[in-house]
Design a protein around this motif. Structure first.
Motif, PDB file in Angstrom:
ATOM      1  N   MET A 198     -88.679  57.692 107.174  1.00  0.00           N
ATOM      2  CA  MET A 198     -88.251  58.647 106.055  1.00  0.00           C
ATOM      3  C   MET A 198     -86.802  58.110 105.642  1.00  0.00           C
ATOM      4  SD  MET A 198     -89.804  60.237 108.769  1.00  0.00           S
ATOM      5  CE  MET A 198     -88.793  61.090 109.968  1.00  0.00           C
ATOM      6  N   VAL A 199     -86.334  58.325 104.531  1.00  0.00           N
ATOM      7  CA  VAL A 199     -85.010  58.019 103.848  1.00  0.00           C
ATOM      8  C   VAL A 199     -84.194  58.996 103.292  1.00  0.00           C
ATOM      9  CG1 VAL A 199     -84.087  56.586 101.969  1.00  0.00           C
ATOM     10  CG2 VAL A 199     -86.238  55.528 103.125  1.00  0.00           C
ATOM     11  N   ASP A 200     -83.138  59.321 103.973  1.00  0.00           N
ATOM     12  CA  ASP A 200     -82.338  60.433 103.477  1.00  0.00           C
ATOM     13  C   ASP A 200     -81.292  59.548 102.550  1.00  0.00           C
ATOM     14  OD1 ASP A 200     -80.420  62.091 103.162  1.00  0.00           O
ATOM     15  OD2 ASP A 200     -80.323  62.965 105.160  1.00  0.00           O
ATOM     16  N   ALA A 201     -81.188  59.867 101.409  1.00  0.00           N
ATOM     17  CA  ALA A 201     -80.278  59.325 100.673  1.00  0.00           C
ATOM     18  C   ALA A 201     -78.875  60.072 100.186  1.00  0.00           C
ATOM     19  CB  ALA A 201     -80.583  58.953  98.918  1.00  0.00           C
ATOM     20  N   ASN A 202     -78.776  61.378 100.786  1.00  0.00           N
ATOM     21  CA  ASN A 202     -77.591  62.097 100.684  1.00  0.00           C
ATOM     22  C   ASN A 202     -77.005  62.195  99.149  1.00  0.00           C
ATOM     23  OD1 ASN A 202     -76.920  60.925 103.750  1.00  0.00           O
ATOM     24  ND2 ASN A 202     -76.942  62.874 103.670  1.00  0.00           N
ATOM     25  N   CYS A 203     -78.082  62.713  98.659  1.00  0.00           N
ATOM     26  CA  CYS A 203     -77.961  62.659  97.039  1.00  0.00           C
ATOM     27  C   CYS A 203     -77.111  61.522  96.233  1.00  0.00           C
ATOM     28  CB  CYS A 203     -76.809  64.063  96.927  1.00  0.00           C
ATOM     29  SG  CYS A 203     -77.501  65.532  97.506  1.00  0.00           S
ATOM     30  N   ALA A 204     -77.455  60.558  96.645  1.00  0.00           N
ATOM     31  CA  ALA A 204     -77.046  59.279  95.975  1.00  0.00           C
ATOM     32  C   ALA A 204     -77.316  58.774  94.354  1.00  0.00           C
ATOM     33  CB  ALA A 204     -77.439  58.275  96.782  1.00  0.00           C
ATOM     34  N   TRP A 205     -78.557  59.182  94.081  1.00  0.00           N
ATOM     35  CA  TRP A 205     -79.114  58.924  92.979  1.00  0.00           C
ATOM     36  C   TRP A 205     -79.378  59.895  91.615  1.00  0.00           C
ATOM     37  CZ3 TRP A 205     -83.106  57.307  97.120  1.00  0.00           C
ATOM     38  CH2 TRP A 205     -82.622  56.340  97.523  1.00  0.00           C
ATOM     39  N   SER A 206     -79.437  59.448  90.772  1.00  0.00           N
ATOM     40  CA  SER A 206     -79.992  60.235  89.635  1.00  0.00           C
ATOM     41  C   SER A 206     -81.531  60.449  89.361  1.00  0.00           C
ATOM     42  CB  SER A 206     -79.474  59.963  88.268  1.00  0.00           C
ATOM     43  OG  SER A 206     -80.129  58.641  88.006  1.00  0.00           O
ATOM     44  N   VAL A 207     -81.935  61.255  88.608  1.00  0.00           N
ATOM     45  CA  VAL A 207     -83.460  61.336  88.631  1.00  0.00           C
ATOM     46  C   VAL A 207     -84.258  60.008  88.175  1.00  0.00           C
ATOM     47  CG1 VAL A 207     -85.626  62.417  87.716  1.00  0.00           C
ATOM     48  CG2 VAL A 207     -83.480  63.675  88.306  1.00  0.00           C
ATOM     49  N   GLU A 208     -83.597  59.348  87.156  1.00  0.00           N
ATOM     50  CA  GLU A 208     -84.100  58.098  86.757  1.00  0.00           C
ATOM     51  C   GLU A 208     -83.848  56.831  87.713  1.00  0.00           C
ATOM     52  OE1 GLU A 208     -81.803  60.075  85.002  1.00  0.00           O
ATOM     53  OE2 GLU A 208     -83.261  60.926  83.787  1.00  0.00           O
ATOM     54  N   GLU A 209     -82.658  56.788  88.328  1.00  0.00           N
ATOM     55  CA  GLU A 209     -82.734  55.760  89.544  1.00  0.00           C
ATOM     56  C   GLU A 209     -83.543  56.261  90.797  1.00  0.00           C
ATOM     57  OE1 GLU A 209     -77.388  55.346  89.136  1.00  0.00           O
ATOM     58  OE2 GLU A 209     -78.531  56.885  90.495  1.00  0.00           O
ATOM     59  N   ALA A 210     -83.822  57.213  90.983  1.00  0.00           N
ATOM     60  CA  ALA A 210     -84.805  57.614  92.030  1.00  0.00           C
ATOM     61  C   ALA A 210     -86.193  57.366  91.813  1.00  0.00           C
ATOM     62  CB  ALA A 210     -84.581  59.054  92.313  1.00  0.00           C
ATOM     63  N   LYS A 211     -86.926  57.681  90.448  1.00  0.00           N
ATOM     64  CA  LYS A 211     -87.926  57.212  90.110  1.00  0.00           C
ATOM     65  C   LYS A 211     -88.027  55.764  89.962  1.00  0.00           C
ATOM     66  CE  LYS A 211     -88.961  61.123  87.016  1.00  0.00           C
ATOM     67  NZ  LYS A 211     -89.170  61.628  85.599  1.00  0.00           N
ATOM     68  N   ALA A 212     -86.823  54.918  89.704  1.00  0.00           N
ATOM     69  CA  ALA A 212     -87.093  53.599  89.493  1.00  0.00           C
ATOM     70  C   ALA A 212     -87.182  52.892  90.797  1.00  0.00           C
ATOM     71  CB  ALA A 212     -85.763  52.802  88.992  1.00  0.00           C
ATOM     72  N   LEU A 213     -87.054  53.620  91.771  1.00  0.00           N
ATOM     73  CA  LEU A 213     -87.390  53.161  93.129  1.00  0.00           C
ATOM     74  C   LEU A 213     -88.703  53.549  93.732  1.00  0.00           C
ATOM     75  CD1 LEU A 213     -83.434  53.816  94.852  1.00  0.00           C
ATOM     76  CD2 LEU A 213     -84.590  51.667  94.388  1.00  0.00           C
ATOM     77  N   ALA A 214     -89.458  54.346  93.107  1.00  0.00           N
ATOM     78  CA  ALA A 214     -90.600  54.890  93.379  1.00  0.00           C
ATOM     79  C   ALA A 214     -91.566  53.649  94.007  1.00  0.00           C
ATOM     80  CB  ALA A 214     -91.805  55.303  92.251  1.00  0.00           C
ATOM     81  N   SER A 215     -91.644  52.360  93.801  1.00  0.00           N
ATOM     82  CA  SER A 215     -92.354  51.367  94.022  1.00  0.00           C
ATOM     83  C   SER A 215     -91.918  50.814  95.399  1.00  0.00           C
ATOM     84  CB  SER A 215     -92.462  50.164  93.240  1.00  0.00           C
ATOM     85  OG  SER A 215     -91.103  49.728  92.812  1.00  0.00           O
ATOM     86  N   VAL A 216     -90.575  51.130  95.791  1.00  0.00           N
ATOM     87  CA  VAL A 216     -90.138  50.794  96.791  1.00  0.00           C
ATOM     88  C   VAL A 216     -90.296  51.556  97.995  1.00  0.00           C
ATOM     89  CG1 VAL A 216     -87.703  50.684  98.367  1.00  0.00           C
ATOM     90  CG2 VAL A 216     -87.787  49.532  95.908  1.00  0.00           C
ATOM     91  N   PHE A 217     -90.395  52.879  97.714  1.00  0.00           N
ATOM     92  CA  PHE A 217     -90.983  53.970  98.542  1.00  0.00           C
ATOM     93  C   PHE A 217     -92.247  53.875  98.727  1.00  0.00           C
ATOM     94  CE2 PHE A 217     -87.483  56.495  96.094  1.00  0.00           C
ATOM     95  CZ  PHE A 217     -86.551  56.031  97.177  1.00  0.00           C
TER      96      PHE A 217
END
Length: 370
Positions: A198-217
């Protein structure tokens, strides 16, 4: 012999607070996502006693806010406790929420209420000489898988070392507090393909930034991404990420079941926090809401005091799939004899109340004079 609740309706005669600060080590710099270096566990213990000599213990969340939380317990909550007969803790809790709503429905107010609520439930169960879970219909102890909740290291080598240490200790579930894709990838390489990560970002990203990491997840088979965006109560953003194929975990910053009814609709993994959500009263209501919605509660519990004990005491109310957080640090001392994960599992215990018996010498040693 102590009187029980069946003997008479007993008034609360005292409420005392014990602000503590216990150092810990985590193998890192402790500078990941907190206001300053995080190397100490702050907690406000709450002790209530009734006229029969029965005692209950609770814990108010107080990381980096020890002084205002202690003040809130004593000035905002205690006047509604001492001298009162409290037979229905859940009803009392709601009454206090209504009286204090002017001061906010989240944060310090709810931290303070949570601590007192836990103490009152501990007291109620001890009056009946029963484990807390039995007051909610449970009859037997259970085991649940726990996960090693690593702090943020920001360093691939350190994360690799800590992941391996967790595996060596028997954990089969690991949570990171990392935001660097390279570090997340390194962790997956170490734990292998069969350990949920699991990965806890502690509210680090915007929606767009999180979506851009979808492939990493996706490539690292991340079970959930915890609190991916700011603000933490942007449930529409969570729903958008879920729609984009990113499973979301959230809830440590949510308070009361009312708030969770909205969160549960948006996130796959609701994460009620005993010392923040409103104590036992609201925690149990959240478990019920999760059950009705077909969601698996994943308790947020990076504590070592009564909040942790209360969470474990209610494990019999959770589904088999529930995972329990265990903060992967080493405190300098323990405020009570503490059940720790064995073979990556935690168990409830058939002890009266929440099962918390404080080490008074430790409390004295780590007391903070405010």
């Amino acid at each position: 012999m102590l009187q029980t609740v069946s003997d008479s309706a007993l008034k609360i005669v005292s409420l005392k607070t014990f602000p503590l600060r216990v150092p810990f080590v985590d193998g890192g710099a402790g500078t990941g996502g907190t206001p300053s270096r995080w190397h100490e566990l702050d907690m406000v213990l709450v002790r209530v006693e009734d006229e029969g000599g029965n005692v209950g213990w609770g814990e108010a969340f107080a990381y980096f806010c020890l002084e205002p939380v202690r003040s809130a317990v004593e000035r905002m909550i205690a006047p509604f406790v001492v001298g009162q007969t409290i037979d229905d803790v859940t009803a009392w809790n709601m009454t206090i929420q209504k009286k204090l709503h002017l001061f906010g429905r989240y944060g310090i107010t709810m931290f303070a209420l949570s601590g007192v609520d836990i103490a009152l439930w501990d007291l109620a169960a001890k009056r009946q000489a029963k484990p807390l879970s039995h007051l909610f219909g449970a009859t037997a102890d259970v085991e649940r898988f726990s996960y090693a909740s690593l702090v943020r290291y920001g360093d691939a080598d350190l994360v690799a070392q800590q992941c391996q240490r967790a595996l060596d200790l028997g954990y089969r579930h690991v949570k990171l507090h990392e935001i660097d894709p390279a570090v997340i990838t390194r962790a997956r390489q170490v734990v292998g393909p069969n350990v949920p990560l699991m990965v806890d970002a502690n509210c680090a990203w915007s929606v767009e930034e999180a979506k851009a990491l979808a492939s990493v997840f996706r490539e690292n088979d991340v079970l959930w991404v915890e609190e991916p965006v700011f603000p933490p109560d942007d449930y529409e953003a969570m729903a958008a990420l879920e729609a984009a194929g990113i499973p979301v975990g959230a809830g440590e910053n949510a308070s009361t079941d009312f708030d969770f009814t909205r969160l549960i609709k948006a996130a796959t993994y609701p994460q009620p926090s005993m010392t923040k959500v409103g104590g036992v009263s609201e925690f149990v209501r959240v478990l019920q809401s999760c059950k009705q919605a077909g969601k698996i509660p994943m308790p947020h519990t990076p504590y070592f005091g009564p909040g942790y004990f209360a969470t474990l005491s209610l494990l019999p109310l959770t589904p088999d799939e529930t995972l329990v957080e265990y903060l992967f640090v080493e405190p300098e001392a323990w405020v009570a004899k503490t059940t720790r994960p064995v073979g990556g599992k935690l168990a409830s215990q058939s002890l009266p109340g929440i099962g918390f018996t404080p080490e008074l010498e430790t409390i004295e040693r780590y007391a903070v004079n405010l």
